[in-house]
Design a protein around this motif. Structure first.
Motif, PDB file in Angstrom:
ATOM      1  N   THR A  36      28.158  10.119   2.363  1.00  0.00           N
ATOM      2  CA  THR A  36      28.778   9.221   1.380  1.00  0.00           C
ATOM      3  C   THR A  36      27.833   8.856   0.243  1.00  0.00           C
ATOM      4  N   LEU A  37      26.524   9.121   0.407  1.00  0.00           N
ATOM      5  CA  LEU A  37      25.531   8.741  -0.591  1.00  0.00           C
ATOM      6  C   LEU A  37      24.772   9.974  -1.083  1.00  0.00           C
ATOM      7  N   PRO A  38      25.227  10.589  -2.185  1.00  0.00           N
ATOM      8  CA  PRO A  38      24.563  11.793  -2.693  1.00  0.00           C
ATOM      9  C   PRO A  38      23.124  11.504  -3.134  1.00  0.00           C
ATOM     10  N   LEU A  39      22.214  12.416  -2.806  1.00  0.00           N
ATOM     11  CA  LEU A  39      20.812  12.297  -3.198  1.00  0.00           C
ATOM     12  C   LEU A  39      20.425  13.385  -4.199  1.00  0.00           C
ATOM     13  N   ILE A  40      20.797  14.632  -3.891  1.00  0.00           N
ATOM     14  CA  ILE A  40      20.385  15.776  -4.708  1.00  0.00           C
ATOM     15  C   ILE A  40      21.588  16.666  -4.991  1.00  0.00           C
ATOM     16  N   VAL A  41      21.753  17.068  -6.247  1.00  0.00           N
ATOM     17  CA  VAL A  41      22.772  18.042  -6.635  1.00  0.00           C
ATOM     18  C   VAL A  41      22.032  19.304  -7.067  1.00  0.00           C
ATOM     19  N   ILE A  42      22.415  20.437  -6.480  1.00  0.00           N
ATOM     20  CA  ILE A  42      21.736  21.705  -6.761  1.00  0.00           C
ATOM     21  C   ILE A  42      22.742  22.722  -7.285  1.00  0.00           C
ATOM     22  N   GLU A  43      22.413  23.327  -8.427  1.00  0.00           N
ATOM     23  CA  GLU A  43      23.193  24.427  -8.972  1.00  0.00           C
ATOM     24  C   GLU A  43      22.367  25.695  -8.808  1.00  0.00           C
ATOM     25  N   CYS A  44      22.980  26.761  -8.295  1.00  0.00           N
ATOM     26  CA  CYS A  44      22.285  28.010  -7.988  1.00  0.00           C
ATOM     27  C   CYS A  44      22.738  29.129  -8.919  1.00  0.00           C
ATOM     28  N   LEU A  45      21.764  29.914  -9.371  1.00  0.00           N
ATOM     29  CA  LEU A  45      22.038  31.063 -10.226  1.00  0.00           C
ATOM     30  C   LEU A  45      21.421  32.317  -9.617  1.00  0.00           C
ATOM     31  N   GLU A  46      21.815  33.472 -10.157  1.00  0.00           N
ATOM     32  CA  GLU A  46      21.213  34.720  -9.723  1.00  0.00           C
ATOM     33  C   GLU A  46      19.729  34.731 -10.104  1.00  0.00           C
ATOM     34  N   GLU A  47      18.961  35.541  -9.415  1.00  0.00           N
ATOM     35  CA  GLU A  47      17.497  35.546  -9.562  1.00  0.00           C
ATOM     36  C   GLU A  47      17.015  35.800 -10.986  1.00  0.00           C
ATOM     37  N   ASN A  48      17.641  36.690 -11.686  1.00  0.00           N
ATOM     38  CA  ASN A  48      17.177  37.053 -13.030  1.00  0.00           C
ATOM     39  C   ASN A  48      17.993  36.382 -14.128  1.00  0.00           C
ATOM     40  N   ALA A  49      18.394  35.152 -13.929  1.00  0.00           N
ATOM     41  CA  ALA A  49      19.189  34.435 -14.916  1.00  0.00           C
ATOM     42  C   ALA A  49      18.383  34.240 -16.200  1.00  0.00           C
ATOM     43  N   THR A  50      19.064  34.343 -17.318  1.00  0.00           N
ATOM     44  CA  THR A  50      18.403  34.143 -18.611  1.00  0.00           C
ATOM     45  C   THR A  50      18.059  32.667 -18.800  1.00  0.00           C
ATOM     46  N   ALA A  51      17.193  32.410 -19.746  1.00  0.00           N
ATOM     47  CA  ALA A  51      16.826  31.029 -20.070  1.00  0.00           C
ATOM     48  C   ALA A  51      18.056  30.241 -20.514  1.00  0.00           C
ATOM     49  N   ALA A  52      18.951  30.892 -21.238  1.00  0.00           N
ATOM     50  CA  ALA A  52      20.174  30.218 -21.694  1.00  0.00           C
ATOM     51  C   ALA A  52      21.055  29.824 -20.508  1.00  0.00           C
ATOM     52  N   LYS A  53      21.189  30.719 -19.532  1.00  0.00           N
ATOM     53  CA  LYS A  53      21.989  30.403 -18.338  1.00  0.00           C
ATOM     54  C   LYS A  53      21.326  29.295 -17.526  1.00  0.00           C
ATOM     55  N   MET A  54      19.986  29.318 -17.439  1.00  0.00           N
ATOM     56  CA  MET A  54      19.267  28.262 -16.717  1.00  0.00           C
ATOM     57  C   MET A  54      19.504  26.914 -17.385  1.00  0.00           C
ATOM     58  N   SER A  55      19.429  26.896 -18.694  1.00  0.00           N
ATOM     59  CA  SER A  55      19.635  25.661 -19.440  1.00  0.00           C
ATOM     60  C   SER A  55      21.050  25.134 -19.234  1.00  0.00           C
ATOM     61  N   GLN A  56      22.035  26.027 -19.295  1.00  0.00           N
ATOM     62  CA  GLN A  56      23.428  25.634 -19.082  1.00  0.00           C
ATOM     63  C   GLN A  56      23.634  25.099 -17.666  1.00  0.00           C
ATOM     64  N   ALA A  57      23.078  25.784 -16.675  1.00  0.00           N
ATOM     65  CA  ALA A  57      23.225  25.347 -15.288  1.00  0.00           C
ATOM     66  C   ALA A  57      22.506  24.018 -15.050  1.00  0.00           C
ATOM     67  N   LEU A  58      21.357  23.820 -15.689  1.00  0.00           N
ATOM     68  CA  LEU A  58      20.651  22.548 -15.553  1.00  0.00           C
ATOM     69  C   LEU A  58      21.483  21.417 -16.136  1.00  0.00           C
ATOM     70  N   ASN A  59      22.101  21.659 -17.285  1.00  0.00           N
ATOM     71  CA  ASN A  59      22.983  20.641 -17.878  1.00  0.00           C
ATOM     72  C   ASN A  59      24.166  20.330 -16.968  1.00  0.00           C
ATOM     73  N   GLN A  60      24.699  21.361 -16.314  1.00  0.00           N
ATOM     74  CA  GLN A  60      25.792  21.146 -15.363  1.00  0.00           C
ATOM     75  C   GLN A  60      25.314  20.329 -14.172  1.00  0.00           C
ATOM     76  N   ALA A  61      24.123  20.645 -13.660  1.00  0.00           N
ATOM     77  CA  ALA A  61      23.572  19.883 -12.532  1.00  0.00           C
ATOM     78  C   ALA A  61      23.375  18.425 -12.917  1.00  0.00           C
ATOM     79  N   ILE A  62      22.887  18.184 -14.122  1.00  0.00           N
ATOM     80  CA  ILE A  62      22.686  16.812 -14.602  1.00  0.00           C
ATOM     81  C   ILE A  62      24.021  16.079 -14.693  1.00  0.00           C
ATOM     82  N   ALA A  63      25.028  16.737 -15.249  1.00  0.00           N
ATOM     83  CA  ALA A  63      26.354  16.111 -15.379  1.00  0.00           C
ATOM     84  C   ALA A  63      26.932  15.789 -14.002  1.00  0.00           C
ATOM     85  N   LYS A  64      26.783  16.703 -13.062  1.00  0.00           N
ATOM     86  CA  LYS A  64      27.319  16.490 -11.713  1.00  0.00           C
ATOM     87  C   LYS A  64      26.526  15.418 -10.975  1.00  0.00           C
TER      88      LYS A  64
END
Length: 105
Positions: A36-64
């Protein structure tokens, strides 16, 4: 295993109710066994994700993490990892970046 979080406190593909439409968080680690009490939200990408995809996924993790009121937002792609301490996040991910999530207490 290195972080010592109980598997009872880990949930995969967690459905979130966003304002626009339902979305999923890849992994959520909770503070409690009842999940009931979230501590960590993790978004996972493929190993060779581009910097742009990493940035987008990080923004999604922050929003979530904001939506769930979690303390940490994480984006992982292979061995690359970005960890944000949401308690210090003020709109700039670089200012709230930490080296790693804490080990379970």
């Amino acid at each position: 295993e290195a972080y010592h979080y109980s598997i009872k406190r880990v949930e995969f593909d967690v459905e979130l109710s966003a304002r626009t439409s339902p979305t999923l968080a890849d992994i959520v680690v909770f503070r409690d066994d009842a999940k009931t009490l979230p501590l960590i939200v993790i978004e996972c990408l493929e190993e060779n994700a581009t910097a742009a995809k990493m940035s987008q996924a990080l923004n999604q993790a922050i929003a979530k993490a904001n939506l769930l009121k979690a303390a940490y937002a994480v984006c992982i792609a292979g061995t690359a990892k970005h960890v944000i301490d949401m308690r210090n996040y003020r709109g700039n991910p670089q200012q709230a970046t930490i080296s790693d999530i804490p080990v379970a207490q």
